[in-house]
Design a protein around this motif. Structure first.
Motif, PDB file in Angstrom:
ATOM      1  N   THR A  43       1.926  -1.661   7.449  1.00 37.26           N
ATOM      2  CA  THR A  43       1.876  -0.196   7.532  1.00 37.26           C
ATOM      3  C   THR A  43       2.087   0.279   8.964  1.00 37.26           C
ATOM      4  O   THR A  43       2.812   1.252   9.213  1.00 37.26           O
ATOM      5  CB  THR A  43       0.511   0.306   7.019  1.00 37.26           C
TER       6      THR A  43
ATOM      7  N   ALA B 294       0.816  -1.219   0.000  1.00 35.54           N
ATOM      8  CA  ALA B 294       0.000   0.000   0.000  1.00 35.54           C
ATOM      9  C   ALA B 294       0.846   1.264   0.000  1.00 35.54           C
ATOM     10  O   ALA B 294       0.499   2.265  -0.635  1.00 35.54           O
ATOM     11  CB  ALA B 294      -0.954  -0.007   1.201  1.00 35.54           C
TER      12      ALA B 294
ATOM     13  N   SER C 296      -5.737   7.280   0.520  1.00 39.95           N
ATOM     14  CA  SER C 296      -6.301   7.068  -0.817  1.00 39.95           C
ATOM     15  C   SER C 296      -6.077   5.636  -1.272  1.00 39.95           C
ATOM     16  O   SER C 296      -6.956   5.014  -1.877  1.00 39.95           O
ATOM     17  CB  SER C 296      -5.652   8.036  -1.814  1.00 39.95           C
ATOM     18  N   ALA C 297      -4.887   5.098  -0.970  1.00 42.70           N
ATOM     19  CA  ALA C 297      -4.612   3.704  -1.327  1.00 42.70           C
ATOM     20  C   ALA C 297      -5.550   2.774  -0.574  1.00 42.70           C
ATOM     21  O   ALA C 297      -6.095   1.822  -1.148  1.00 42.70           O
ATOM     22  CB  ALA C 297      -3.152   3.357  -1.015  1.00 42.70           C
ATOM     23  N   TYR C 298      -5.784   3.039   0.712  1.00 40.52           N
ATOM     24  CA  TYR C 298      -6.699   2.207   1.490  1.00 40.52           C
ATOM     25  C   TYR C 298      -8.148   2.394   1.043  1.00 40.52           C
ATOM     26  O   TYR C 298      -8.977   1.497   1.223  1.00 40.52           O
ATOM     27  CB  TYR C 298      -6.563   2.494   2.983  1.00 40.52           C
TER      28      TYR C 298
ATOM     29  N   THR D 186       1.812  12.504   2.657  1.00 39.90           N
ATOM     30  CA  THR D 186       1.946  11.049   2.703  1.00 39.90           C
ATOM     31  C   THR D 186       0.701  10.386   3.271  1.00 39.90           C
ATOM     32  O   THR D 186       0.250   9.346   2.780  1.00 39.90           O
ATOM     33  CB  THR D 186       3.166  10.659   3.559  1.00 39.90           C
TER      34      THR D 186
ATOM     35  N   SER E 102       0.614   3.993  -2.922  1.00 35.10           N
ATOM     36  CA  SER E 102       0.243   5.389  -2.652  1.00 35.10           C
ATOM     37  C   SER E 102       1.202   6.355  -3.329  1.00 35.10           C
ATOM     38  O   SER E 102       0.803   7.447  -3.744  1.00 35.10           O
ATOM     39  CB  SER E 102       0.210   5.639  -1.144  1.00 35.10           C
ATOM     40  N   HIS E 103       2.468   5.942  -3.474  1.00 37.42           N
ATOM     41  CA  HIS E 103       3.456   6.795  -4.148  1.00 37.42           C
ATOM     42  C   HIS E 103       3.312   6.735  -5.662  1.00 37.42           C
ATOM     43  O   HIS E 103       3.538   7.744  -6.352  1.00 37.42           O
ATOM     44  CB  HIS E 103       4.881   6.357  -3.772  1.00 37.42           C
TER      45      HIS E 103
ATOM     46  N   PHE F 248      -1.017   7.899  -6.819  1.00 37.73           N
ATOM     47  CA  PHE F 248      -1.738   9.045  -6.280  1.00 37.73           C
ATOM     48  C   PHE F 248      -0.801  10.247  -6.217  1.00 37.73           C
ATOM     49  O   PHE F 248       0.421  10.082  -6.151  1.00 37.73           O
ATOM     50  CB  PHE F 248      -2.304   8.709  -4.892  1.00 37.73           C
TER      51      PHE F 248
ATOM     52  N   GLY G 249      -2.077  10.252   0.712  1.00 31.27           N
ATOM     53  CA  GLY G 249      -1.803   9.235  -0.293  1.00 31.27           C
ATOM     54  C   GLY G 249      -2.078   7.834   0.229  1.00 31.27           C
ATOM     55  O   GLY G 249      -2.653   6.997  -0.458  1.00 31.27           O
ATOM     56  N   LEU G 250      -1.680   7.588   1.489  1.00 34.07           N
ATOM     57  CA  LEU G 250      -1.901   6.273   2.072  1.00 34.07           C
ATOM     58  C   LEU G 250      -3.386   6.004   2.276  1.00 34.07           C
ATOM     59  O   LEU G 250      -3.874   4.903   2.008  1.00 34.07           O
ATOM     60  CB  LEU G 250      -1.150   6.175   3.403  1.00 34.07           C
TER      61      LEU G 250
END
Length: 445
Positions: free
Chosen positions: A275, A45, A64-66, A58, A49-50, A53, A61-62
């Motif tokens: 994470t 993840a 958004s990944a979740y 940070t 995210s990097h 997005f 972005g994280l």
């Protein structure tokens, strides 16, 4: 067609040993692919995210990944409303082949997708699309695979077989972590973040090809064949989804409540522990190694819990397992934040042991609480509602609570409350199917 008609016509004997092994293998392999796909996204993840997005914050972005995790699971109840009834109408085997194909297309698509730097806003849109495909494919995979096993062999070892199914869900994440760890260790960080992260996603392609081949060479369940023959003979218009909702909603609610704590725990293991350890200051390689250990030990408590449930009834491992969860969940997250790698690893391994220990009787409750003519529809619906509402949101809630409090302990208290709910259901509203076969065995003896 009534439930009693179907059950009365069920075959007295099962398939031969070789055929039974092939059935179990085909079901378990699909679980491996499903959990490989989903845990891989959670495991990587931070990298996702990097890559997909916008850079900057940070935490945004994280999260958004979740959100991709949540979206994939939000679709599962909707997909289950289509694919569950399809398994009741067209057959368990037909749907099991379909699900493994759709899941793997979603996973491979992520591995081939251009990054945000290359195509801009289309990248997060497309990755969410492929996550949707994964969610659709996985919506009925686990419950239909368990159903496939149960209907081929319905003796006095139902929870043991369920334990094997649960054990296979550890093999998928184990492979995902092994492949990720191997790729990360084999190449420089810059190369991995540039293109190496794609390799684990593309590895899903050969896994899927093997799974489809095996599933094409197993027979449909005898129970489904007889149910379909009775429906055709009696000219019954089958409406499995409507019947499940109208006549079995109480059993579905009990199954959801019973599995609530384990659903949260499963997705903490699959999508958040790595994470949490990275946020606590541990190196990514150490976090992946801890994750690897959790999946390596996962099959042992799953099978053990199933054997105990067959011997003493499902209520015993459920109450014991959830009771221990109440005691250790907060200390688990305290250990992760302690800065000690040894304490953190021990904590996540113990957490995983308990989570898998209660899995077998839960699987029995999810699937066997319903008659054959609506079993795929009802099990897909109750499993996916619980997974979506409680499991898929676990990572997002954990990240939010960490950002709010600066500690993962707050999420530990959240999960503890969920586990208390499941204990209450186990004590006061246990689905009868969990102990049904044991009572029958005792009566026969």
């Amino acid at each position: 067609m009534t439930t009693n008609d179907t059950q009365a016509s069920a075959p007295a004997g099962g398939p031969d040993l070789r055929a039974r092994r092939k059935v179990i293998l085909s079901a378990m392999l699909g679980n491996v692919v499903e959990y490989y796909d989903f845990s891989l996204y959670g495991t990587l993840a931070v990298i996702i995210s990097h890559q997909f997005f916008p850079s900057g914050d940070t935490m945004v972005g994280l999260m958004s990944a979740y959100a991709g995790v949540v979206l994939a699971y939000a679709l599962r109840p909707l997909a289950g409303m289509v694919l569950g009834p399809l398994a009741d109408l067209k057959g368990r085997r037909f749907v099991l082949i379909l699900t493994i194909v759709v899941m793997s297309v979603g996973t491979a698509g992520i591995g081939l997708l251009p990054t945000y730097a290359a195509i801009g806003v289309a990248a997060p849109v497309l990755i969410l699309f492929f996550r949707m495909l994964q969610g659709i494919g996985a919506s009925v995979e686990y419950t239909t695979a368990a159903n496939f096993i149960f209907e081929h062999e319905r003796g006095n070892r139902r929870n043991y077989l369920a334990g094997l199914s649960v054990a296979s869900t550890s093999v998928g994440p184990l492979l995902a972590t092994l492949v990720s760890f191997a790729v990360i260790s084999a190449m420089p960080t810059e190369a991995f973040e540039s293109w190496g992260w794609r390799i684990p996603f593309l590895f899903a392609i050969p896994m899927a090809l093997v799974g489809v081949y095996i599933r094409r060479h197993v027979d449909e369940t005898p129970e489904f064949k007889q149910m379909a023959a009775l429906a055709e003979q009696n000219q019954v218009v089958q409406t499995p989804f409507r019947t499940a909702v109208r006549e079995h909603w109480g059993a579905m609610l009990r199954a959801i409540g019973l599995g609530a704590g384990q659903r949260v725990g499963s997705f903490v293991i699959q999508a958040y522990f790595v994470t949490a350890m990275i946020n606590a200051g541990f190196a990514a390689s150490n976090a992946l190694l801890a994750s690897l250990l959790t999946y390596a030990i996962g099959p042992v408590p799953a099978v053990w819990g199933g054997k105990l449930a067959d011997r003493y009834g499902g209520r015993v491992p459920l109450i014991v397992g959830y009771g221990v969860f109440v005691l250790v969940t907060v200390p688990t997250f305290m250990a992760i934040g302690s800065g000690s790698l040894t304490l953190a690893v021990i904590a996540v391994v113990v957490f995983t042991f308990i989570n898998n220990f209660v899995g077998a009787p839960l699987t029995t409750a999810y699937v066997m609480s319903f008659p054959p003519e609506v079993r795929a529809s009802a099990s897909a619906l109750n499993y996916n509602i619980g997974t979506t509402a409680l499991g898929s949101t676990a990572g997002l809630i954990a990240v939010w609570l960490f950002g709010l409090t600066g500690t993962n302990t707050a999420f530990g208290w959240y999960m503890t409350a969920i586990c208390i709910l499941s204990i209450l259901v186990a004590i006061f509203a246990m689905p009868p199917a969990v102990d049904e076969h044991r009572r029958a065995a005792v009566a026969e003896s």
